[in-house]
Design a protein around this motif. Structure first.
Motif, short mmCIF file in Angstrom:
data_model
loop_
_atom_site.label_atom_id
_atom_site.label_comp_id
_atom_site.label_asym_id
_atom_site.label_seq_id
_atom_site.Cartn_x
_atom_site.Cartn_y
_atom_site.Cartn_z
N ALA A 11 32.81 80.98 47.51
CA ALA A 11 31.65 81.37 46.70
C ALA A 11 32.08 81.54 45.25
CB ALA A 11 31.04 82.67 47.24
N HIS A 12 31.11 81.81 44.41
CA HIS A 12 31.32 81.86 42.97
C HIS A 12 30.82 83.18 42.42
CE1 HIS A 12 32.10 77.47 43.04
NE2 HIS A 12 31.25 77.52 44.05
N LEU A 13 31.60 83.74 41.48
CA LEU A 13 31.22 84.99 40.83
C LEU A 13 30.42 84.69 39.58
CD1 LEU A 13 34.48 87.09 41.17
CD2 LEU A 13 32.36 87.37 42.46
N ARG A 14 29.46 85.56 39.29
CA ARG A 14 28.61 85.42 38.10
C ARG A 14 29.02 86.44 37.05
NH1 ARG A 14 25.02 85.54 42.86
NH2 ARG A 14 24.22 83.44 43.21
N ASP A 15 28.57 86.21 35.83
CA ASP A 15 28.83 87.22 34.80
C ASP A 15 27.98 88.46 35.08
OD1 ASP A 15 26.24 86.80 33.71
OD2 ASP A 15 26.97 85.32 32.30
N ALA A 16 28.28 89.54 34.35
CA ALA A 16 27.64 90.83 34.65
C ALA A 16 26.14 90.78 34.47
CB ALA A 16 28.26 91.92 33.78
N LYS A 17 25.67 90.10 33.43
CA LYS A 17 24.22 90.02 33.21
C LYS A 17 23.54 89.29 34.36
CE LYS A 17 24.38 90.10 28.13
NZ LYS A 17 24.12 89.33 26.89
N SER A 18 24.12 88.20 34.80
CA SER A 18 23.52 87.43 35.89
C SER A 18 23.51 88.22 37.19
CB SER A 18 24.30 86.12 36.08
OG SER A 18 24.30 85.35 34.90
N GLU A 19 24.61 88.90 37.46
CA GLU A 19 24.67 89.71 38.68
C GLU A 19 23.64 90.82 38.65
OE1 GLU A 19 27.74 92.62 41.16
OE2 GLU A 19 28.52 91.42 39.49
N LEU A 20 23.53 91.49 37.50
CA LEU A 20 22.55 92.58 37.39
C LEU A 20 21.13 92.05 37.52
CD1 LEU A 20 21.69 95.47 36.85
CD2 LEU A 20 21.92 95.03 34.39
N VAL A 33 21.28 82.43 34.52
CA VAL A 33 22.15 82.97 35.56
C VAL A 33 23.39 82.08 35.64
CG1 VAL A 33 22.37 83.48 38.01
CG2 VAL A 33 20.23 83.98 36.82
N THR A 34 24.53 82.63 35.25
CA THR A 34 25.71 81.83 34.97
C THR A 34 26.92 82.31 35.76
OG1 THR A 34 24.89 81.53 32.71
CG2 THR A 34 27.20 80.98 33.12
N THR A 35 27.64 81.38 36.39
CA THR A 35 28.91 81.70 37.03
C THR A 35 30.03 81.61 36.01
OG1 THR A 35 28.97 79.40 37.80
CG2 THR A 35 28.24 81.06 39.36
N ILE A 36 31.18 82.26 36.32
CA ILE A 36 32.25 82.41 35.33
C ILE A 36 33.51 81.65 35.72
CG2 ILE A 36 31.39 84.60 34.48
CD1 ILE A 36 33.39 86.03 36.29
N GLY A 37 33.45 80.82 36.75
CA GLY A 37 34.62 80.03 37.12
C GLY A 37 35.58 80.74 38.05
N GLU A 38 35.26 81.94 38.49
CA GLU A 38 36.10 82.67 39.44
C GLU A 38 35.53 82.56 40.83
OE1 GLU A 38 36.94 86.66 38.27
OE2 GLU A 38 37.44 86.11 36.20
N ARG A 39 36.40 82.49 41.83
CA ARG A 39 35.98 82.28 43.21
C ARG A 39 36.07 83.58 44.01
NH1 ARG A 39 36.07 76.74 44.57
NH2 ARG A 39 35.72 75.58 42.63
N THR A 40 35.26 83.65 45.03
CA THR A 40 35.31 84.71 46.03
C THR A 40 34.86 84.06 47.34
OG1 THR A 40 34.52 86.93 46.61
CG2 THR A 40 32.95 85.50 45.50
N ALA A 60 26.48 80.88 46.23
CA ALA A 60 26.86 79.73 47.05
C ALA A 60 27.25 78.51 46.23
CB ALA A 60 25.73 79.38 48.00
N MET A 61 26.96 78.52 44.93
CA MET A 61 27.31 77.36 44.10
C MET A 61 27.48 77.82 42.66
SD MET A 61 23.67 75.35 43.56
CE MET A 61 22.43 76.07 42.46
N PRO A 62 28.16 77.02 41.83
CA PRO A 62 28.16 77.33 40.40
C PRO A 62 26.73 77.26 39.86
CG PRO A 62 29.76 75.61 40.94
CD PRO A 62 28.90 75.80 42.15
N SER A 63 26.48 77.93 38.75
CA SER A 63 25.13 77.87 38.19
C SER A 63 25.18 78.08 36.69
CB SER A 63 24.21 78.91 38.84
OG SER A 63 24.61 80.22 38.52
N GLY A 64 24.11 77.65 36.04
CA GLY A 64 23.96 77.83 34.61
C GLY A 64 23.95 76.53 33.83
N THR A 65 24.50 75.45 34.43
CA THR A 65 24.53 74.17 33.75
C THR A 65 24.87 73.09 34.77
OG1 THR A 65 25.43 72.98 31.84
CG2 THR A 65 26.97 74.30 33.13
N ALA A 66 25.02 71.86 34.32
CA ALA A 66 25.45 70.73 35.16
C ALA A 66 24.57 70.55 36.38
CB ALA A 66 26.92 70.91 35.57
#
Length: 545
Positions: free
Chosen positions: A32-41, A17-24, A505-511
């Motif tokens: 907040a952070h937006l996720r890629d389409a696969k993660s959101e789905l 589940v990965t965020t893409i660096g875009e904010r909302t 609520a946070m970036p995700s996928g790494t780090a």
């Protein structure tokens, strides 16, 4: 001086589940952070009970978002999407979302004239004998009565797998828009060559649909024949059948369900009726009827037989009950004679919850959006709200952790004592309710860098902004803060998303920041992998090396 080759160096790991660096912004106004389409789905699909409102999102809007994501990914990555939908109906145990997803997947690929996948996807999500009819009902209500070949063939494949005498008795009822006979006519399903009895069964399904007065079950099918003889028993003699020594055997052989028995008796389900039927009932049906058993006065001897089945890990796994369903069974049962067995069943359903070493801060969201009463707080027709579902996971994790700090939070927060060797059920009873959702403030209050090795947050993620003092006048003396301001990247944070909303609520996928989701315990298997320095894949993909 060594800067990189140190004892504290850990490999970078990735979760799916990965965020893409875009904010909302969250629904409560925090960054907040937006996720890629696969993660959101994925996060939406594992929490989406189709047609149900959530606290921050109307059911129609939620369903539209789900449909658009499925259709987008059906073209961009059909193999991944097919894997998701098959897993969703299987291990994910989400029935309607998988069925709707498979239909929309197929519709988009037909629209784009993209060959392949659709027949297999339709077949993979139909896992119960009533689901071919559900698929037809959804498809024809949205796309009309003309059935494309992938839909016909996928349903026909499922019919071969699923149709037998017992399933016909249970699911081929007059209340259905599509009876078994209708489905056979529409999809032209041929009997499975490996099931020589299926030809006669299919013919009987057609006869009872079109000529019910003269339809006779095939003598080769013992279940249908036994059911026919049972239905011929005069009404005045039926209760004697139930009370007889061979009553349980006769009911089981005839495929009698608890829903049908009262109608057959034409009278109430009393102690004798329940005790005759209980041996042939499934675990889920037993768990749902504990109140009825108590009110009917089922004996302690029979209750002990039920408890033995609840304590059997294989039967619990076969039931595919969500963990929160066991909490619901405990909550609704009048008698405590079931409590220990339900505790064991709940433990079996949470077998994937890891025993985390070291010190773990566990934050469980108890804000209004996790409860009913304000709109619908859970995309779920159950009376068990997201807050209680979250408490099931948080409590199980706390009781298995080596050194847990368990906290319930909303706008404020407080610690809950975790007894060694305690009960998950009793611990859930300790939670309360709070106003607002403020994840950063809960972290500021309870996280201690010297005393916590990780943080697990079970929530819908829709936090308010956290605030820290600032000398910058343009922030009015305060500035918004976030999880990454409060927790070093070396301390992993695991966000368990309970509702599938778009903002994270946070970036995700790494780090050191990872997001999971779902109403089962399966995603917990990722935590030990990530902490062992291994990447975690989607649950239906092969494990990373």
């Amino acid at each position: 001086m060594s800067r990189f080759n140190t004892r504290s160096t850990r490999p970078a790991v990735h979760s799916p589940v990965t965020t893409i660096g875009e904010r909302t912004v969250t629904h409560e106004g925090a960054t907040a952070h937006l996720r890629d389409a696969k993660s959101e789905l994925f996060l939406l699909s594992v929490s989406n009970f189709v047609g149900q409102d959530a606290f921050y999102e109307k059911g129609g809007d939620r369903d539209d978002r789900y449909t658009q994501l499925v259709r987008k990914l059906a073209i961009e990555d059909p193999e991944w999407t097919a894997g998701l939908l098959s897993w969703l109906r299987g291990e994910g145990n989400m029935r309607t979302a998988a069925l709707v997803g498979a239909a929309e997947f197929t519709a988009e690929r037909l629209l784009q004239e993209a060959p392949g996948y659709s027949r297999q996807v339709i077949d993979s999500v139909l896992q119960r004998p009533d689901e071919p009819g559900e698929m037809l009902g959804y498809w024809t209500s949205k796309y009309g009565r003309k059935l494309p070949k992938p839909v016909k063939r996928g349903i026909a494949d499922a019919v071969q797998r699923l149709y037998n005498g017992k399933s016909l008795l249970k699911y081929d009822t007059a209340s259905k828009g599509y009876r078994f006979g209708d489905i056979l006519n529409l999809v032209h399903a041929a009997p499975d060559p490996a099931k020589p009895w299926q030809g006669e069964l299919f013919q009987y399904a057609l006869d009872r649909r079109h000529n019910p007065d003269s339809a006779l079950p095939p003598e080769s099918n013992r279940t249908l024949t036994a059911h026919r003889f049972l239905m011929q028993v005069p009404v005045a003699e039926r209760r004697a059948v139930v009370e007889g020594a061979d009553g349980p055997r006769r009911l089981a052989e005839a495929g009698m369900t608890w829903e049908a028995l009262a109608g057959w008796l034409q009278g109430p389900m009393d102690k004798a009726a329940w005790e005759a039927l209980i041996p042939s009932m499934g675990v889920m049906a037993l768990a749902r009827n504990l109140r009825n058993f108590d009110e009917a006065g089922v004996s302690d001897e029979v209750a002990a037989q039920i408890c033995t089945r609840f304590a059997d890990p294989e039967q619990v796994a076969k039931s595919r009950m969500f963990p929160f369903r066991w909490w619901a069974a405990y909550k609704h049962a009048p008698s405590l004679r079931w409590a220990h067995a339900i505790e064991r069943a709940l433990s079996h359903s949470l077998v994937n919850v890891p025993r985390l070493s070291g010190r773990t801060l566990i934050l469980v969201d108890r804000s209004p959006s996790m409860f009913p009463g304000y709109h619908f707080s859970t995309p779920n027709s159950s009376d068990i709200p997201l807050a209680e579902q979250a408490a099931v996971f948080g409590s199980a994790l706390a009781l298995r952790a080596e050194q847990p700090t368990l906290v319930e939070f909303g706008g404020s927060s407080k610690e809950i004592e975790v007894p060694k060797g305690g009960s998950v059920l009793r611990l859930i009873e300790q939670y309360g309710q709070d106003d607002g959702t403020d994840i950063p403030t809960a972290i500021k209050r309870h996280f201690d860098l010297l005393h916590h090795d990780r943080i697990v947050i079970v929530t819908d993620e829709q936090t308010r902004p956290g605030w820290l003092p600032s000398n910058m006048e343009r922030f009015g003396g305060m500035r918004e803060t976030a999880i990454d301001d409060l927790v070093p990247q070396t301390v992993p944070v695991y966000m368990w998303n309970m509702a599938g909303y778009k903002p994270g609520a946070m970036p995700s996928g790494t780090a050191g920041r990872h997001t999971f989701g779902g109403l089962t315990d399966h995603a917990f298997r990722m935590v030990p992998l990530l902490e062992a320095g291994r990447d975690a894949n989607w649950p239906w993909e092969p494990k990373a090396a």
